[in-house]
Design an enzyme around this catalytic site. Structure first.
Site, PDB file in Angstrom:
ATOM      1  N   CYS A  78       0.823  -1.192   0.000  1.00  0.00           N
ATOM      2  CA  CYS A  78       0.000   0.000   0.000  1.00  0.00           C
ATOM      3  C   CYS A  78       0.860   1.244   0.000  1.00  0.00           C
ATOM      4  CB  CYS A  78      -0.901  -0.019   1.241  1.00  0.00           C
ATOM      5  SG  CYS A  78      -1.883   1.454   1.417  1.00  0.00           S
ATOM      6  N   HIS A 165     -16.725   9.700 -11.308  1.00  0.00           N
ATOM      7  CA  HIS A 165     -18.026   9.357 -10.748  1.00  0.00           C
ATOM      8  C   HIS A 165     -18.433  10.285  -9.604  1.00  0.00           C
ATOM      9  CE1 HIS A 165     -14.904   6.860  -8.793  1.00  0.00           C
ATOM     10  NE2 HIS A 165     -15.589   7.080  -7.663  1.00  0.00           N
ATOM     11  N   ASP A 172      -9.934   3.733 -13.268  1.00  0.00           N
ATOM     12  CA  ASP A 172      -9.059   3.727 -14.442  1.00  0.00           C
ATOM     13  C   ASP A 172      -9.270   2.548 -15.362  1.00  0.00           C
ATOM     14  OD1 ASP A 172      -8.147   1.815 -12.737  1.00  0.00           O
ATOM     15  OD2 ASP A 172      -6.073   2.509 -12.656  1.00  0.00           O
ATOM     16  N   GLY A 173     -10.446   1.920 -15.322  1.00  0.00           N
ATOM     17  CA  GLY A 173     -10.684   0.794 -16.199  1.00  0.00           C
ATOM     18  C   GLY A 173     -10.071  -0.473 -15.631  1.00  0.00           C
ATOM     19  N   GLY A 175      -7.824  -3.358 -14.259  1.00  0.00           N
ATOM     20  CA  GLY A 175      -6.517  -3.269 -13.629  1.00  0.00           C
ATOM     21  C   GLY A 175      -6.350  -1.953 -12.904  1.00  0.00           C
ATOM     22  N   ILE A 177      -6.620   0.610 -10.143  1.00  0.00           N
ATOM     23  CA  ILE A 177      -7.387   0.905  -8.930  1.00  0.00           C
ATOM     24  C   ILE A 177      -8.618   0.006  -8.869  1.00  0.00           C
ATOM     25  CG2 ILE A 177      -8.655   2.700  -7.702  1.00  0.00           C
ATOM     26  CD1 ILE A 177      -6.831   4.696  -9.336  1.00  0.00           C
ATOM     27  N   HIS A 180     -12.428   2.126  -3.401  1.00  0.00           N
ATOM     28  CA  HIS A 180     -12.093   3.044  -2.317  1.00  0.00           C
ATOM     29  C   HIS A 180     -13.313   3.258  -1.429  1.00  0.00           C
ATOM     30  CE1 HIS A 180     -13.009   6.118  -5.660  1.00  0.00           C
ATOM     31  NE2 HIS A 180     -14.054   6.151  -4.861  1.00  0.00           N
ATOM     32  N   HIS A 216     -12.628  -5.884   3.239  1.00  0.00           N
ATOM     33  CA  HIS A 216     -11.553  -4.930   3.540  1.00  0.00           C
ATOM     34  C   HIS A 216     -12.074  -3.496   3.519  1.00  0.00           C
ATOM     35  CE1 HIS A 216      -7.318  -3.439   3.366  1.00  0.00           C
ATOM     36  NE2 HIS A 216      -7.855  -2.484   2.630  1.00  0.00           N
ATOM     37  N   GLU A 217     -12.848  -3.159   2.482  1.00  0.00           N
ATOM     38  CA  GLU A 217     -13.379  -1.806   2.367  1.00  0.00           C
ATOM     39  C   GLU A 217     -14.355  -1.487   3.499  1.00  0.00           C
ATOM     40  OE1 GLU A 217     -12.201   0.377   0.384  1.00  0.00           O
ATOM     41  OE2 GLU A 217     -10.940  -1.072  -0.642  1.00  0.00           O
ATOM     42  N   HIS A 220     -12.668  -0.153   6.481  1.00  0.00           N
ATOM     43  CA  HIS A 220     -12.413   1.286   6.401  1.00  0.00           C
ATOM     44  C   HIS A 220     -13.679   2.081   6.725  1.00  0.00           C
ATOM     45  CE1 HIS A 220      -8.470   0.590   4.963  1.00  0.00           C
ATOM     46  NE2 HIS A 220      -8.767   0.321   3.700  1.00  0.00           N
ATOM     47  N   HIS A 226      -5.213   0.753   7.710  1.00  0.00           N
ATOM     48  CA  HIS A 226      -4.421  -0.444   7.489  1.00  0.00           C
ATOM     49  C   HIS A 226      -3.606  -0.792   8.730  1.00  0.00           C
ATOM     50  CE1 HIS A 226      -4.626   0.511   2.960  1.00  0.00           C
ATOM     51  NE2 HIS A 226      -5.449  -0.466   3.242  1.00  0.00           N
TER      52      HIS A 226
END
Length: 490
Positions: A78, A165, A172-173, A175, A177, A180, A216-217, A220, A226
């Site tokens: 990360c 968005h 980024d399409g 692969g 990112i 979040h 995981h999200e 957050h 993390h």
């Protein structure tokens, strides 16, 4: 020792963690064959976060005093800085507390959630169960409850979206990112965004596992950052493993915020488990096996690269290849991915905006993922003749040139204006060595074009602008590992 609350600016920055490799800056598509991957979330304000926290973290992201280790082993991780490791004797009584808090928590324990949009690869029922399971790993160890709502306001809002968005953190399409999330007590608390263009899967490592990324999200969203403890769900390193569970560090962190689960003084009798309901999403084809084409002895109606994977179409069936390998369970019905698609297609392509076009006879359809947004519409609206389209090719380094082939001719097509550049076609003679009539065409990741006719294909070199020597070759042999046909004539 618990980390003190961050200033508001730092909370805003920390709310959108992203875990890109620390170096180099150049982004590559993830290699699914590797065991370790970074959690790819977002934080363009990483440098401001470092300044706000003032941790003095070394540039490689390793704790103070680990530079020598960093030179020997620097795995992808990360990009969010870790808290520095404190020397012995400083706050030693709290040194075992590894979990890291965002500085915010929810003021209630009964939370609602809502899913706005869904990934195109998975049916809604399975996505809902997966989201429920991802939240359950946190509710099992706390008093938290999570209830899905489908209308009105919700505390946690889940969306599968793409590119820009509305939060200044574009995806980024395929692969890069993946997702979040926003921490509690920030301006968009409860928002969780997943990149719609990823290959979302459940229970396997052939794509991006939705269960693990979602869990995981949600950590957050509930207030955890993390942790430096390896093999924790909140570790910045993504490791595919089942069954999904919290580490002791994850458990201590979430219980520090919300406490332990409440004991039920009057537990209700256990209800008998309902029999599992069949999924609508399936790669199995029932009652139609007798008409399924033999991939080793057939031609194809259309071929296209969609979301970075190669799809072969024949009648109502589709074969799906990822990294050159046929995926388990295929062929499948094409309508599994695109409801309302014609029973067979003449040509297909994915435009630079990610829309998927299908052609059949004198009409075309447009899908945004699995959702139909246009069609059937007459070809004449594109400036094309009413005769069927035979093939479509996305071409060029930027994949911004689209060619439509029909009747030994081709047109250059502009997907933004949805018109051909010139109503008068050019002849196939421009593509040296390619047959006059073709069935399908596509471009690979290296820029080579492939033209298919019958059971053969031709590979076209964009530098020499001609077909490579040694072609045509058999589609079944090179793409599906079939035994070469004994009655093949050249």
């Amino acid at each position: 020792m618990a980390r003190p609350p961050l200033p508001a600016a730092a909370l805003l920055a920390a709310a959108l963690l992203h875990c890109a490799p620390a170096a180099p800056a150049r982004r590559h598509k993830p290699d699914v064959s590797r065991k370790h991957h970074t959690w790819k979330e977002q934080s363009p304000w990483l440098s401001s976060l470092v300044n706000a926290v003032g941790t003095g973290v070394p540039t490689k992201g390793f704790p103070v005093g680990a530079e020598e280790q960093a030179t020997r082993w620097n795995p992808p991780r990360c990009g969010v800085p870790d808290l520095p490791v404190l020397p012995d004797g400083q706050n030693g009584r709290n040194r075992q507390k590894r979990f890291v808090l965002s500085g915010g928590r929810w003021d209630k324990t009964d939370l609602t959630y809502k899913i706005i949009r869904f990934p195109w690869q998975l049916v809604k029922a399975k996505v809902r169960r997966t989201i429920e399971e991802a939240l359950k790993v946190w509710s099992d160890v706390t008093p938290l409850t999570f209830t899905e709502v489908q209308e009105g306001r919700a505390d946690i809002v889940i969306d599968f979206t793409r590119y820009w968005h509305g939060d200044n953190l574009p995806f980024d399409g395929p692969g890069g990112i993946l997702a979040h999330a926003f921490f509690p007590k920030t301006h968009r608390e409860g928002d969780v965004h997943f990149d719609y263009d990823e290959t979302w899967t459940i229970g396997n490592n052939l794509g991006t596992d939705l269960l693990q990324v979602a869990a995981h999200e949600f950590g957050h969203v509930l207030g955890l950052q993390h942790t430096a403890v390896s093999k924790s769900l909140m570790s910045p390193f993504y490791i595919f493993r089942y069954p999904l569970s919290l580490s002791e560090d994850d458990k201590q962190g979430i219980q520090y915020l919300y406490g332990k689960p409440k004991l039920d003084p009057d537990p209700t009798p256990t209800q008998p488990a309902e029999p599992p309901q069949p999924d609508l999403e399936t790669n199995e084809i029932t009652n139609v096996e007798s008409v399924q084409p033999d991939v080793c002895n057939t031609d194809f109606d259309a071929v296209s690269t969609i979301r970075g994977e190669l799809f072969f179409f024949k009648f109502r069936f589709v074969w799906r290849l990822r990294a050159g390998k046929l995926q388990a369970g295929y062929p499948a019905l094409a309508s599994r991915h695109w409801q309302g698609i014609p029973s067979s297609v003449d040509a297909t392509f994915e435009d630079p905006l990610g829309n998927i076009w299908f052609f059949r006879d004198s009409q075309y359809w447009i899908y945004e993922g699995e959702r139909r947004v246009a069609g059937p519409t007459p070809l004449a609206e594109l400036g094309l003749p009413a005769s069927p389209v035979q093939a479509a090719l996305v071409w060029g380094a930027e994949k911004n040139k689209i060619y439509i082939f029909s009747g030994g001719n081709y047109w250059r097509f502009n997907p933004h204006t949805r018109q051909v550049d010139n109503i008068y076609p050019r002849t196939m003679a421009d593509w040296r060595g390619v047959p006059q009539e073709i069935d399908a065409a596509f471009q690979d990741e290296f820029g080579f074009a492939y033209f298919l006719r019958g059971q053969d294909y031709w590979k076209f070199d964009p530098v020499q602008v001609k077909v490579l020597d040694g072609y045509p070759r058999q589609i079944s042999q090179d793409f599906f590992s079939c035994t070469p046909s004994s009655n093949s004539f050249r």
